[in-house]
Design an enzyme around this catalytic site. Structure first.
Site, PDB file in Angstrom:
ATOM      1  N   LYS A 170       0.848  -1.202   0.000  1.00  0.00           N
ATOM      2  CA  LYS A 170       0.000   0.000   0.000  1.00  0.00           C
ATOM      3  C   LYS A 170       0.879   1.246   0.000  1.00  0.00           C
ATOM      4  CE  LYS A 170      -3.945   1.982   2.535  1.00  0.00           C
ATOM      5  NZ  LYS A 170      -4.864   1.810   3.682  1.00  0.00           N
TER       6      LYS A 170
ATOM      7  N   SER B 286      -9.920  -0.555   6.912  1.00  0.00           N
ATOM      8  CA  SER B 286      -9.349  -0.443   5.565  1.00  0.00           C
ATOM      9  C   SER B 286      -8.602  -1.651   5.026  1.00  0.00           C
ATOM     10  CB  SER B 286      -8.432   0.770   5.490  1.00  0.00           C
ATOM     11  OG  SER B 286      -9.222   1.910   5.324  1.00  0.00           O
TER      12      SER B 286
ATOM     13  N   SER C  63      -9.734   1.778   2.694  1.00  0.00           N
ATOM     14  CA  SER C  63      -8.852   2.514   1.816  1.00  0.00           C
ATOM     15  C   SER C  63      -7.789   1.650   1.121  1.00  0.00           C
ATOM     16  CB  SER C  63      -8.146   3.610   2.615  1.00  0.00           C
ATOM     17  OG  SER C  63      -7.359   3.051   3.647  1.00  0.00           O
TER      18      SER C  63
HETATM   19  N1  GLN Z   1     -13.360   3.924   6.105  1.00  0.00           N
HETATM   20  C1  GLN Z   1     -12.741   4.399   7.275  1.00  0.00           C
HETATM   21  C2  GLN Z   1     -12.432   5.860   7.133  1.00  0.00           C
HETATM   22  O1  GLN Z   1     -12.762   6.401   6.165  1.00  0.00           O
HETATM   23  C3  GLN Z   1     -11.527   3.591   7.595  1.00  0.00           C
HETATM   24  C4  GLN Z   1     -10.290   4.043   6.940  1.00  0.00           C
HETATM   25  C5  GLN Z   1      -9.092   3.228   7.301  1.00  0.00           C
HETATM   26  O2  GLN Z   1      -9.187   2.187   7.949  1.00  0.00           O
HETATM   27  N2  GLN Z   1      -7.935   3.722   6.900  1.00  0.00           N
HETATM   28  O3  GLN Z   1     -11.883   6.475   7.990  1.00  0.00           O
END
Ligand code: GLN
Length: 488
Positions: free
Chosen positions: A81, A180, A156
């Site tokens: 990532k 994410s 994400s």
């Molecule tokens: N969807 C969540 C957010 O928007 C989680 C994001 C994440 O785990 N980086 O914050």
């Protein structure tokens, strides 16, 4: 072996075949790079493709032959990532703010995978600074989902999950601040582990919300996920929040895990009105399969779930606004070319460098931390965190693991949540509590909805119980073939 056979085996199998001399790291790396190059213009899983991976693989082949590299993943390719720092390889966080940032050092997890002789294929797409659930907030454009042309891969870590699902890598690293790793794994029909907070070093992970962030593995086969967890985990003096004792999981135990007598709790609120009927049905059916193997299953009320979204978004935004204050147009990345003085340089660089979602969170974070509202919001969120911890402690007095859906829906239609961020936030209901109190949880494919989109089951455990939750996932994987399915 045909190219298809090479692409479709597990990472552990690939590692074994390399060791046996049946395949070479160079050969496998070439096949993946070819596929990535052909498909990336369309699916956009990678922000950066490592062109020199083949040369690196060739060097690694030599070291494997000479016996210098002996680990299970020696010579095996991996996708990373793009918020994990890689020395000499651009690390953008999918933001214009870091579009040209080349880290001068490796994150601890990268150091570890390099020491194993793993080959980095490239850096994967993501929501900007890991803020989002669809990979649509990336400065480099959205990523596809193999299960539906019009569907998002989740986020994400959408690029990492999609790369594995498209067979553009066997395995990948993601990061999970509020879901994410688990949610994109679920949307793309692969498995992902969010480890216990502190078991995997955050050194070199670009910070979003430091008390919630955790790096973890994504793969098709749960054994790959478990083996990769062993490689990246461990105490790290460079991370102040690193756990003191991190013991590796026993892969043989996970492979043969027996769920007989295991106590499984199903939090009622995870199966409430907000969740799709098909999602609930698939998860319940999966749980019944575990029950048929001797697990004891009970549904119980967990009212604290109602506080998940507000608590998470207050804490996450508060920490994000503080972490992101370092991007000032001077130290890193983007710097506005037409500022007249220092203050204007800060303002313009930040205004032009950050996207909408990131700005929204910086504003929310500053709001909840401002002196007039601190008690009403931030302090309340910390109080809620204590209640959340209590609720899970109580649940784990009675159950060994908790099971629910990963997300209330399957992969969303592209564009849907960009126009309605609140709706996107609500989709995090099943995942965020885990991060707030640092628990481990794994997402494993458990079926498909009426449109043929994958559904993920989430298995949540006590702190440091990775072996158990991966074991349950493995027991389930043995009974099904969901993890091997591909959209044809
Ligand atoms: N969807 C969540 C957010 O928007 C989680 C994001 C994440 O785990 N980086 O914050």
């Amino acid at each position: 072996m045909t190219k298809e056979e090479v692409l479709e085996m597990s990472a552990l199998e690939a590692g074994k075949k390399i060791k046996e001399g049946i395949l070479t790291s160079e050969g496998i790396t070439r096949i993946f790079l070819e596929k990535i190059k052909a498909e990336n213009p369309k699916y956009n899983c990678y922000i950066t493709v490592c062109e020199d991976a083949v040369e690196l693989a060739r060097e690694i082949d030599k070291k494997i032959k000479s016996g210098e590299l002996t680990g299970p993943f020696a010579g095996v390719p991996i996708a990373i990532k793009d918020n994990i720092c890689t020395k000499g390889i651009k690390t953008t966080c999918a933001s214009k703010m870091l579009y040209n940032f080349v880290p001068p050092y490796d994150a601890t997890v990268i150091k570890k995978i390099r020491e194993q002789g793993m080959v980095i294929l490239g850096k994967t797409n993501m929501d900007e600074f890991a803020m989002g659930s669809t990979t649509e907030t990336s400065f480099f454009g959205p990523t596809g989902n193999p299960w539906g042309e019009d569907r998002v891969p989740g986020g994400s870590s959408g690029g990492s999950a999609a790369a594995v699902s498209f067979d553009q890598s066997y395995i990948a690293l993601g990061s999970d601040t509020g879901g994410s790793i688990r949610q994109p794994a679920s949307f793309c029909g692969v498995s992902g582990l969010k480890p216990t907070y502190g078991t995997v070093s955050r050194y070199g992970l670009v910070a979003f919300a430091s008390s919630l962030d955790q790096i973890g593995p994504i793969g098709r086969d749960i054994m790959d996920v478990a083996a990769l967890f062993n490689i990246i985990s461990g105490t790290d003096p460079k991370d102040q929040t690193s756990a003191e004792k991190v013991t590796p999981v026993d892969l043989d135990k996970i492979r043969d895990f027996n769920v007989s007598g295991l106590k499984i709790g199903l939090p009622e609120q995870y199966f409430g009105e907000g969740a799709d009927t098909d999602v609930k049905k698939q998860v319940i059916e999966a749980v019944k399969m575990l029950e048929s193997k001797g697990a004891e299953v009970k549904t119980f009320p967990m009212g604290i779930v109602d506080y998940a979204i507000p608590t998470y978004y207050i804490i996450a935004c508060a920490e994000a606004c503080s972490n992101l204050s370092r991007y000032d147009g001077i130290k890193y990345g983007y710097s506005s070319p037409d500022a007249e003085d220092l203050l204007e340089l800060f303002i313009k660089s930040r205004s032009e460098g950050f996207g909408m979602e990131v700005k929204r969170r910086i504003m929310l974070g500053n709001f909840v931390l401002s002196s007039g509202y601190y008690d009403a919001y931030y302090n309340k969120a910390l109080q809620a965190k204590a209640l959340i911890k209590d609720a899970f402690d109580k649940a784990f007095e009675r159950y060994d693991v908790l099971i629910g859906p990963v997300a209330p829906t399957t992969a969303l239609k592209a564009g849907e949540s960009l126009s309605d961020p609140l709706k996107m936030y609500l989709g995090d209901i099943c995942t965020v509590l885990i991060n707030i109190i640092g628990l481990p949880a794994v997402s494993v494919p458990c079926g498909f909805d009426a449109q043929g989109l994958p559904v993920g089951m989430q298995i949540i455990g006590k702190h440091y119980s990775e072996e158990t939750i991966l074991g349950v996932a493995s027991a389930f994987q043995r009974m099904t073939d969901h993890h091997t399915r591909r959209k044809v």
